[in-house]
Structure formats: C-alpha cells, structure tokens
Design a protein around this motif. Structure first.
Motif, PDB file in Angstrom:
ATOM      1  N   ALA A  11      -2.136  39.790 -12.566  1.00 27.51           N
ATOM      2  CA  ALA A  11      -2.745  39.299 -11.326  1.00 27.51           C
ATOM      3  C   ALA A  11      -2.490  37.805 -11.142  1.00 27.51           C
ATOM      4  CB  ALA A  11      -4.239  39.594 -11.332  1.00 27.51           C
ATOM      5  N   LEU A 149      -6.082  39.955 -16.664  1.00 27.80           N
ATOM      6  CA  LEU A 149      -6.248  40.871 -15.535  1.00 27.80           C
ATOM      7  C   LEU A 149      -4.882  41.345 -15.035  1.00 27.80           C
ATOM      8  CD1 LEU A 149      -9.027  38.975 -13.571  1.00 27.80           C
ATOM      9  CD2 LEU A 149      -9.285  40.958 -15.080  1.00 27.80           C
ATOM     10  N   LEU A 151      -2.710  44.344 -12.337  1.00 27.14           N
ATOM     11  CA  LEU A 151      -2.712  45.215 -11.158  1.00 27.14           C
ATOM     12  C   LEU A 151      -1.626  46.259 -11.311  1.00 27.14           C
ATOM     13  CD1 LEU A 151      -2.826  42.507  -8.349  1.00 27.14           C
ATOM     14  CD2 LEU A 151      -4.599  44.219  -8.752  1.00 27.14           C
ATOM     15  N   TYR A 170      -8.535  45.963 -10.606  1.00 22.96           N
ATOM     16  CA  TYR A 170      -7.955  45.294 -11.754  1.00 22.96           C
ATOM     17  C   TYR A 170      -8.133  46.150 -13.009  1.00 22.96           C
ATOM     18  CZ  TYR A 170      -7.809  40.876  -9.147  1.00 22.96           C
ATOM     19  OH  TYR A 170      -7.545  39.897  -8.239  1.00 22.96           O
TER      20      TYR A 170
END
Length: 194
Positions: A11, A149, A151, A170
């Motif tokens: 992310a 994090l 994605l 996430y």
C-alpha cells in the motif's frame, strides 16, 4: 488469516508511486513557466504558486487518512500462499495505468503559465510532496505496529488505491516481508517471506 493464493502489492509503495512523477513534472512545468510573463507577471505567479503549494501539500497528505487508519486496524493477516509483488513492478504498474493522467496534468500545469506563470507547476509539485509525506506517515504507522500493509494487485490501478479509496481491504504481513521498507522505500538485500 486470508487463505489461498493472492498476489499483493504494498500500500505504501502505491501511495508513493505518484509522488516522484508529480514532483518532477511540477518542477518542470514551473521552470517552463518562469520564462513567461503571462497575464499576472512572474512574481505574482511565484507568490501565488508558493501559497497554493502550501495549501495543496497538506490537503493531499490529509485526504482519506482516517479511512486508511480504519482499514489498517482491521487488516487481516495474509496467508502463507500470498505472493508479494516486487516494489519496482508495483511502481511501474501504477505509473503505466496513470501515464495519460500525468501527461494531462503536466500539460495543464505548463499551459496555465500563459495566465499565471509558475503557479500551476507548483500546485502539481505540491501534490507530489503531499503523497511523499503521506507515504512516510504510513511508514511510521507500519514501524509502530510492526506490520506492513498490502493490497490485492487488482486494486493498484483503481482510483484511490493505497489511500483507502479503492474499496479493497488491506492485508498485513510481518515487518520484514517483501523488498520495500515501511513507507515504501527500497529495502537493501534479499526480500524476506510473509
């Protein structure tokens, strides 16, 4: 824990991917505008651009921060089958998906010099600076939480990807996973696993 094979992109890298092109295209547009007097003159354009830079940078930094934090707190752990996309691939994918938008933003910033020199370029550079600061803020959160994090890669090209606006949830891994540091910087040495 999310099970199954899924390819993930960082992310923070997605947030940071737009910072450098916006910054440098903005600086180039401002430099090109410095050679024109425009309708307002160079000094007015410079002062207006500096003021807009100071408005746009914090605005870009602040937008969707609350949503990012809310999604980050509820992020599930990525499964062992997760494939972690390289930082360079994520950056290239983001920039390729938005290359026409970046070109249009540069054209508008450079073209605005006919009315107000320098100002349009500094607005674009301010947006890039705001994204860079937001990536650093996300990196501080990752270091404090000892979690990175991620994605799903399908979300990388989505509007608002990385900033809580893509709608994708996430996932998180340990702090040593992948080839990017907290905040999206380049990690030296071989990447670790999930």
């Amino acid at each position: 824990m999310v099970r199954g094979t899924v390819t993930l992109a960082r992310a923070a890298v997605v947030v940071r991917a737009g910072a450098a092109p916006m910054w440098w295209l903005g600086i180039a547009a401002a430099a090109a505008g410095a050679w024109q007097d425009g309708l307002t003159g160079q000094w007015i354009g410079l002062y207006a651009g500096a003021a807009l830079f100071l408005v746009v940078s914090p605005a870009v930094y602040a937008v969707r921060r609350g949503r990012v934090l809310a999604q980050a707190r509820t992020a599930q752990r990525a499964g062992r089958g997760a494939v972690l996309q390289d930082r360079a691939v994520t950056v290239r994918t983001w920039r390729r998906a938005r290359r026409w938008w970046l070109a249009a933003a540069f054209a508008v910033a450079a073209g605005s010099a006919a009315a107000m020199p320098i100002a349009g370029g500094l607005v674009l550079a301010g947006a890039g600076a705001g994204l860079r600061v937001k990536a650093a803020w996300l990196g501080r959160w990752e270091r404090e939480q000892q979690a990175l994090l991620w994605l799903p890669v399908d979300a990388v090209t989505a509007r608002g990807a990385g900033t809580g606006g893509s709608g994708a949830a996430y996932l998180r891994t340990g702090i040593a996973a992948g080839d990017a540091l907290p905040g999206g910087g380049v990690r030296r040495g071989s990447p670790a696993t999930v």
